[in-house]
Enzyme design. Structure first.
Site, PDB file in Angstrom:
ATOM      1  N   CYS A  79      -4.614   2.957 -25.666  1.00 32.59           N
ATOM      2  CA  CYS A  79      -5.777   2.282 -26.026  1.00 32.59           C
ATOM      3  C   CYS A  79      -6.942   3.347 -26.709  1.00 32.59           C
ATOM      4  O   CYS A  79      -6.639   3.682 -27.739  1.00 32.59           O
ATOM      5  CB  CYS A  79      -6.826   1.872 -24.831  1.00 32.59           C
ATOM      6  N   HIS A 167      -2.758  -2.020 -22.658  1.00 35.18           N
ATOM      7  CA  HIS A 167      -2.435  -1.154 -21.766  1.00 35.18           C
ATOM      8  C   HIS A 167      -1.212  -1.489 -20.861  1.00 35.18           C
ATOM      9  O   HIS A 167      -0.780  -2.424 -20.133  1.00 35.18           O
ATOM     10  CB  HIS A 167      -3.514  -1.301 -20.378  1.00 35.18           C
ATOM     11  N   GLU A 169       0.389   0.029 -18.467  1.00 30.94           N
ATOM     12  CA  GLU A 169       0.301   0.582 -17.137  1.00 30.94           C
ATOM     13  C   GLU A 169      -0.041  -0.519 -16.211  1.00 30.94           C
ATOM     14  O   GLU A 169       0.261  -0.339 -15.021  1.00 30.94           O
ATOM     15  CB  GLU A 169      -0.356   1.887 -16.917  1.00 30.94           C
ATOM     16  N   SER A 221      -5.089  12.867  12.080  1.00 31.60           N
ATOM     17  CA  SER A 221      -5.768  11.749  12.309  1.00 31.60           C
ATOM     18  C   SER A 221      -5.146  10.598  12.607  1.00 31.60           C
ATOM     19  O   SER A 221      -5.929   9.528  13.125  1.00 31.60           O
ATOM     20  CB  SER A 221      -6.576  11.615  10.930  1.00 31.60           C
ATOM     21  N   GLY A 222      -3.858  10.459  12.785  1.00 31.48           N
ATOM     22  CA  GLY A 222      -3.190   9.496  13.130  1.00 31.48           C
ATOM     23  C   GLY A 222      -2.952   8.552  11.892  1.00 31.48           C
ATOM     24  O   GLY A 222      -1.988   7.756  11.982  1.00 31.48           O
ATOM     25  N   VAL A 224      -1.114   8.218   7.848  1.00 38.55           N
ATOM     26  CA  VAL A 224      -0.174   8.488   7.412  1.00 38.55           C
ATOM     27  C   VAL A 224      -0.216   9.892   6.481  1.00 38.55           C
ATOM     28  O   VAL A 224       0.827  10.764   6.680  1.00 38.55           O
ATOM     29  CB  VAL A 224       0.165   7.342   6.457  1.00 38.55           C
ATOM     30  N   ASP A 225      -1.023  10.293   5.846  1.00 38.23           N
ATOM     31  CA  ASP A 225      -0.974  11.319   5.048  1.00 38.23           C
ATOM     32  C   ASP A 225      -0.953  12.824   6.225  1.00 38.23           C
ATOM     33  O   ASP A 225      -0.237  13.409   5.856  1.00 38.23           O
ATOM     34  CB  ASP A 225      -2.329  11.717   4.275  1.00 38.23           C
TER      35      ASP A 225
END
Ligand code: XMP
Length: 507
Positions: A79, A167, A169, A221-222, A224-225
Site C-alpha cells: 500500500c 493488503h 496481510e 496475574s492468573g 496467560v502471559d
C-alpha cells in the site's frame, strides 16, 4: 543465527498483522519504526514496508532513504510502501477518483512472476487506500491488476523489489498468505525454523546465560502471559524464581484459590498475598475510572515491593510483557484512551533489572509456547482479564457487597459459556454492575434492585471487537439464573456495542 524479516512501520493499523502473518510462516520478524532500519544486522533476510495513514505527497508523510536498503535485501512495499517506492523513483501517485476500500478481484496476473506464483485469476484482495499509482517509473512493470486499479502490483525490472497496492496481510485477501509465502520463503529464502519448541530452547538457554545465579521475582496475574513467563523462567532457573500473586479483592469468584492451586501444580514457587482489605479501604468512595486504576496500580506496586523485599538479593523483575505491548508505536494522534499499564514504574521504584522473556511474541505464539511447555489448557485459553479486575466493571464506587454481587453474576455467565461450549468462541466475557436500580416484581413483592449488563466480544487482538452473537436460549438461561439466584439483581441486559466506537470494558 535467527534470521529475520524486518517490517518498517509507517503507521498503518495493519502493521502488526503483517508481523503475525510472517510469523505464521514460521519466520521470525521484527516491526521497527520506519526510520530505525537495522542496517548492520547480518541476520536480516528481507524488508517489508507497511502502509500508512498519510499520502506520499503529504508534508507530514514518513520518508526513508530507499537507496540504503535497495539492492541489499529483497523488498516488498504494501500500500503506502508500494506507493512510496513508485513515487520516489519517478512514478505518479494521485488521489483515486473514488476511494478504494474493500473487496476487489485480480483480473490480470503475471503468473511467471515469483511474487504471483500460485495466485489464481479472480482471487479476492482487500483494498484500503485513498491514493493510487497512476504511472510507474520506467524500470518498473505491472504484475497484477484489478478492474479498478491497473497497477495493483508491480516489480522493478531485474531487481528484488516489489509493491502491492492491496493488503495481503488481512484475512479478506484470499491469496494474501500465498503472496507473503512467495516473498518470505521463495524470494527471501526463509528456512522457516521459527517455532514454539525452538523458541523455548533458545530462550531457556539465553535466560540461563543472562541470569546466572541471580534471583528473580515475578508478579502473576492468573492470565496467560505472566503464567507462561513464569513457567519459562522456572525452566531456566528453578527455585531462584519467586512468583507473587496479589489478591486485590476484585478477582473473579474463587479465582485466587483456583489459580494458586494451578500454579502450585506447575511446580512454581508462589507467594499468595491477600491484600483485599487495603484495596477496599483505598478505593472507598472513589468513582472516577482512571483514579480507580491509579489507586490499584499504586497499591499493587506497594504490596509487591513489600513482599519482594522479604526475599534476599533479588536482582531481576520478571514480566510477561508481550510483543504488542512493546512495539514502539507511531502514535499518529497521540491520544491515550485508557491507561492499561498497571505496573508501570515498578522496576524503577524497586531498582531491579527487567527480564521479559516473551517480549518478542504475539498472543497466539505465547499460547503455543504454553502448550509446548505442557501447561493445562484452561490456563492457556483463559480469557483476558483487566489488571484492576472487577473494579472497572463496577460503575461508580466499590464496596465488598457490590463485588460479591458481581462475582456471583459473573460466575453464572462464565460457567454458562463453558457449559454451552461457547467459552472458546469468544475473546472475552464478563458482567458489568450498573449504577442503576429499577423496578421489578418477584412473587407478590415489588422489587427495586440493580441491573447488570452481560458483555461478550469476539476479537483477534482487543484493538477492535464485535459483540458476540450468543444464542438467545443461552442468554435467556443466564438471565433467569442470575435474577433468580443473585440477591440484589432484578434485571439483566446484553451489551451489543462494537469497538470502536465503544470499548470492551465499560470503564
Ligand atoms: P478496552 O476496554 O480498552 O480493553 O477495549 C481492551 C483490552 O484491555 C483490557 N483492559 C485492561 N487490561 N488493565 C489491564 O491489564 C486495564 O486497566 C485494562 N483496561 C482494559 C480489556 O479487558 C480488554 O482485553
Amino acid at each position: 543465527m535467527q534470521e529475520k524479516i524486518i517490517i518498517l512501520d509507517f503507521g498503518s493499523q495493519t502493521t502488526q498483522l503483517i508481523g503475525r502473518r510472517v510469523r505464521e510462516l514460521n519466520t521470525y520478524c521484527e516491526i521497527v519504526p520506519y526510520n530505525k532500519m537495522p542496517l548492520d544486522d547480518p541476520s536480516v533476510i528481507g524488508v517489508i514496508l507497511s502502509g500508512s495513514p498519510f499520502s506520499v505527497y503529504d508534508d507530514k508523510a514518513f520518508k526513508i532513504e530507499l537507496e540504503k536498503i535497495r539492492g541489499r535485501w529483497p523488498i516488498l512495499g504494501i500500500c503506502y510502501g508500494a506507493q512510496f517506492m513508485a513515487y520516489v523513483n519517478g512514478g505518479s501517485v494521485e488521489p483515486a477518483p473514488s476511494r478504494e476500500y474493500g473487496r476487489a478481484r485480480l483480473t490480470v496476473i503475471n503468473e511467471a512472476n515469483p511474487l504471483m506464483h500460485g495466485i489464481a485469476l479472480g482471487s479476492q484482495v482487500w483494498m484500503s487506500h485513498g491514493d493510487t499509482i497512476t504511472s510507474l517509473p520506467s524500470d518498473f512493470y505491472t504484475i497484477a491488476s484489478t478492474a479498478e486499479v491497473a497497477i495493483a502490483a508491480y516489480q522493478a525490472r531485474e531487481e528484488k523489489l516489489w509493491g502491492v497496492q492491496f493488503h495481503p496481510e488481512v484475512y479478506h485477501s484470499e491469496c494474501g498468505m500465498q503472496l507473503l509465502r512467495n516473498f518470505v520463503v521463495d524470494i527471501c529464502g526463509s528456512r522457516q525454523d521459527w517455532s514454539a519448541a525452538s523458541f523455548i530452547e533458545t530462550t531457556v538457554a539465553a535466560l540461563k546465560e543472562q541470569l546466572g545465579d541471580d534471583k528473580v521475582v515475578l508478579g502473576l496475574s492468573g492470565g496467560v502471559d505472566s503464567s507462561v513467563a513464569a513457567v519459562l523462567l522456572n525452566r531456566a532457573i528453578g527455585d531462584r524464581l519467586t512468583c507473587i500473586f496479589v489478591d486485590h479483592g476484585m478477582l473473579r469468584k474463587d479465582e485466587f484459590k483456583r489459580v494458586m492451586a494451578d500454579y502450585e501444580g506447575l511446580g512454581l514457587n508462589v507467594v499468595g498475598v491477600d491484600a483485599s482489605k487495603k484495596f477496599f479501604s483505598e478505593l472507598a468512595g472513589v468513582t472516577d475510572p482512571e483514579r480507580k486504576r491509579k489507586i490499584i496500580g499504586k497499591g499493587f506496586i506497594d504490596v509487591f515491593d513489600e513482599e519482594a523485599h522479604k526475599i534476599a538479593d533479588v536482582k531481576w523483575l520478571g514480566q510477561g510483557t508481550i510483543y504488542p505491548d512493546c512495539i514502539e508505536s507511531l502514535s499518529i494522534t497521540g491520544t491515550t484512551i485508557k491507561s492499561h499499564h498497571n505496573v508501570g514504574g515498578l522496576p524503577e521504584k524497586m531498582n531491579l533489572r527487567l527480564c521479559e522473556p516473551l517480549r518478542l511474541l504475539f498472543k497466539d505464539e505465547v499460547r503455543a509456547v504454553g502448550r509446548e511447555l505442557g501447561m493445562p489448557e484452561h490456563l492457556i485459553t483463559r480469557h483476558p482479564f483487566p489488571g484492576p479486575g472487577l473494579a472497572v466493571r463496577i460503575l461508580g464506587d466499590i464496596t465488598p457487597e457490590k463485588v460479591r454481587i458481581l462475582q456471583d453474576a459473573d460466575d453464572i455467565f462464565i460457567s454458562g459459556l463453558r457449559e454451552w461450549g461457547l467459552y472458546d468462541k469468544v475473546w472475552q466475557a464478563g458482567v458489568i454492575l450498573l449504577p442503576v436500580q429499577s423496578v421489578g416484581v418477584m412473587g407478590d413483592e415489588r422489587t427495586y434492585e440493580r441491573a447488570v449488563a452481560l458483555r461478550a466480544v469476539t476479537s483477534t487482538d482487543a484493538m477492535t471487537a464485535d459483540w458476540a452473537h450468543l444464542p438467545y436460549e443461552f442468554l435467556a438461561e443466564v438471565s433467569n439464573k442470575i435474577i433468580n439466584t443473585v440477591r440484589g439483581v432484578n434485571r439483566v441486559t446484553y451489551d451489543i456495542s462494537s469497538k470502536p466506537p465503544a470499548t470492551i470494558e465499560w470503564e
